[in-house]
Scaffold this motif. Structure first.
Motif, short mmCIF file in Angstrom:
data_model
loop_
_atom_site.label_atom_id
_atom_site.label_comp_id
_atom_site.label_asym_id
_atom_site.label_seq_id
_atom_site.Cartn_x
_atom_site.Cartn_y
_atom_site.Cartn_z
N ALA A 15 1.71 -8.12 9.39
CA ALA A 15 0.45 -7.76 8.74
C ALA A 15 -0.72 -8.44 9.46
CB ALA A 15 0.48 -8.18 7.27
N TYR A 25 -1.98 -10.64 -3.43
CA TYR A 25 -0.60 -10.33 -3.03
C TYR A 25 0.23 -11.59 -2.78
CZ TYR A 25 -3.23 -10.49 1.44
OH TYR A 25 -4.07 -10.83 2.46
N GLN A 53 5.53 -9.66 -0.04
CA GLN A 53 5.37 -8.23 -0.35
C GLN A 53 5.11 -7.42 0.91
OE1 GLN A 53 2.33 -8.70 -3.46
NE2 GLN A 53 3.77 -7.74 -4.89
N SER A 54 5.57 -6.18 0.89
CA SER A 54 5.43 -5.34 2.09
C SER A 54 4.19 -4.46 2.07
CB SER A 54 6.68 -4.48 2.28
OG SER A 54 6.92 -3.73 1.12
N TRP A 55 3.59 -4.25 0.89
CA TRP A 55 2.46 -3.33 0.87
C TRP A 55 1.24 -3.82 1.67
CZ3 TRP A 55 -2.28 -4.53 -1.01
CH2 TRP A 55 -2.40 -5.50 -1.99
N PRO A 56 0.97 -5.14 1.74
CA PRO A 56 -0.16 -5.54 2.61
C PRO A 56 0.08 -5.13 4.07
CG PRO A 56 0.47 -7.35 1.16
CD PRO A 56 1.53 -6.31 1.02
N THR A 57 1.35 -5.16 4.49
CA THR A 57 1.67 -4.74 5.86
C THR A 57 1.43 -3.24 6.02
OG1 THR A 57 3.40 -6.42 5.78
CG2 THR A 57 3.44 -4.92 7.65
N ALA A 58 1.76 -2.48 4.96
CA ALA A 58 1.53 -1.03 5.02
C ALA A 58 0.03 -0.73 5.14
CB ALA A 58 2.12 -0.36 3.78
N VAL A 59 -0.78 -1.47 4.38
CA VAL A 59 -2.24 -1.28 4.44
C VAL A 59 -2.75 -1.65 5.84
CG1 VAL A 59 -4.46 -2.12 3.55
CG2 VAL A 59 -2.57 -1.65 1.98
#
Lengths: 181, 154
Positions: free
Chosen positions: A6, A136, A140-146
């Motif tokens: 991220a 976050y 968590q993986s969603w910050p990486t997705a963003v």
């Protein structure tokens, strides 16, 4: 911290967008920005390095988290800048430094039990830990997705800008029409 | 900058960095206002009624017990005052007040799924490899100056 990917993707996005305005921000300097974003996490060396031999050499107990403080980050950036060729020093300072800064900024969004930063960013000036926004968790993986989406947008913008530059170059390379024809 | 100057400068900065690591080890609680697991392992009773921060793995959920491990030493804490659903194997960061018999009365907690750790380590290792690849692609080591120089085609 969010995971290192991220941090790397966010730094890529910021540096690539900056490159749309700043002529010298070519891919090698985007790379240095990404490297800068990883510098604070040198503090994770304790996961792979045995402290004892180092403590025997330096003659005291060591604490790796020092590398995640302001003083540690400044010294790490200085080492990086010194390793880069002298005529790139100013640009290396800007890119490595801004990459490291982007890491600290992303960490200010972490959720922690105390509600404060997980390290003393201003040390050795002070051990004060600023409050974090609690958006976050580090796992968590969603910050990486963003960050990946931001990096993809930056990549598309950069491609478009390059296509525009290439088209302009082709136009200027075309011969002048013959006025006698 | 010739290579001797560069080597001396880098060595000097690395020594300064080592000095910082030693200096920071002397800063109480790693700069935190609260003692952590390391201090509690050494002498729990010295921190009774104080607010502490402990990071450990859940080894039991009824009652809630976390284990903190440091250099092969393990200490278990019973955590009370937690209303969230916690599963065995998760990691907890507990901000709590220390009471007798290794009881921590939680002020706030953050729980991390066990798989989240492996995800963070794996994806971070991948990022380090990819960045290393970019660095090698864009920069080369100049043997004359011991400095990194942009590759001609980068």
């Amino acid at each position: 911290m969010p995971d290192l990917l991220a941090h790397a993707l966010f730094a890529y996005a910021v540096a690539t967008v900056a490159g749309l305005r700043v002529d010298w921000m070519a891919p090698p300097f985007v790379t240095l920005t990404i490297v800068g974003a990883m510098i604070p996490d040198l503090s994770k060396a304790y996961l792979v390095v045995d402290d004892e031999p180092i403590e025997a050499v330096v003659g005291g107990t060591i604490e790796w988290l020092a590398l995640h403080t302001g003083g540690g980050i400044v010294l790490s950036v200085a080492i990086g800048v010194t390793l880069v060729a002298t005529h790139h020093r100013r640009r290396a300072t800007i890119t490595l430094g801004s990459g490291a800064l982007s890491h600290v900024v992303l960490d200010l969004f972490l959720r922690t039990a105390t509600g404060t930063a997980p390290y003393s960013i201003f040390w050795p000036v002070t051990t004060y830990r600023p409050p974090t926004l609690g958006v976050y968790l580090s796992t968590q993986s969603w910050p990486t997705a963003v960050a990946a989406i931001l990096a993809a947008i930056a990549w598309v913008l950069e491609r478009r800008a390059e296509s525009g530059r290439n088209a302009k170059e082709r136009e200027t390379e075309q011969p002048e029409p013959d006025s006698r024809a | 900058m010739n290579r001797t100057v560069r080597v001396v400068l880098v060595l000097g900065l690395v020594c300064a960095q080592c000095g910082l690591l030693v200096w920071f080890a002397d800063v109480g609680y790693e700069g935190s206002p609260h003692p952590g697991g390391e201090e509690l392992v050494d002498d729990y009773d010295a921190y009774l009624e104080e607010d502490v921060v402990v990071y450990g793995q859940v080894v039991d959920t009824d009652p809630l017990v976390i284990a903190y491990e440091d250099d092969g030493r393990t200490i278990e804490f019973r955590v009370t005052g937690v209303t969230d659903t916690i599963e065995e194997g998760e990691y907890l960061e507990v901000y709590a007040t220390a009471h007798t018999d290794h009881v921590l009365v939680a002020i706030d907690i953050v729980n991390y799924p066990e798989r989240g750790h492996w995800y963070a380590y794996g994806i971070s290792a991948l990022a380090a490899v990819l960045t290393g690849g970019r660095l090698v692609r864009d920069w080369e080591f100049d043997r004359q100056t011991f400095g990194l120089e942009r590759r001609n085609d980068a």
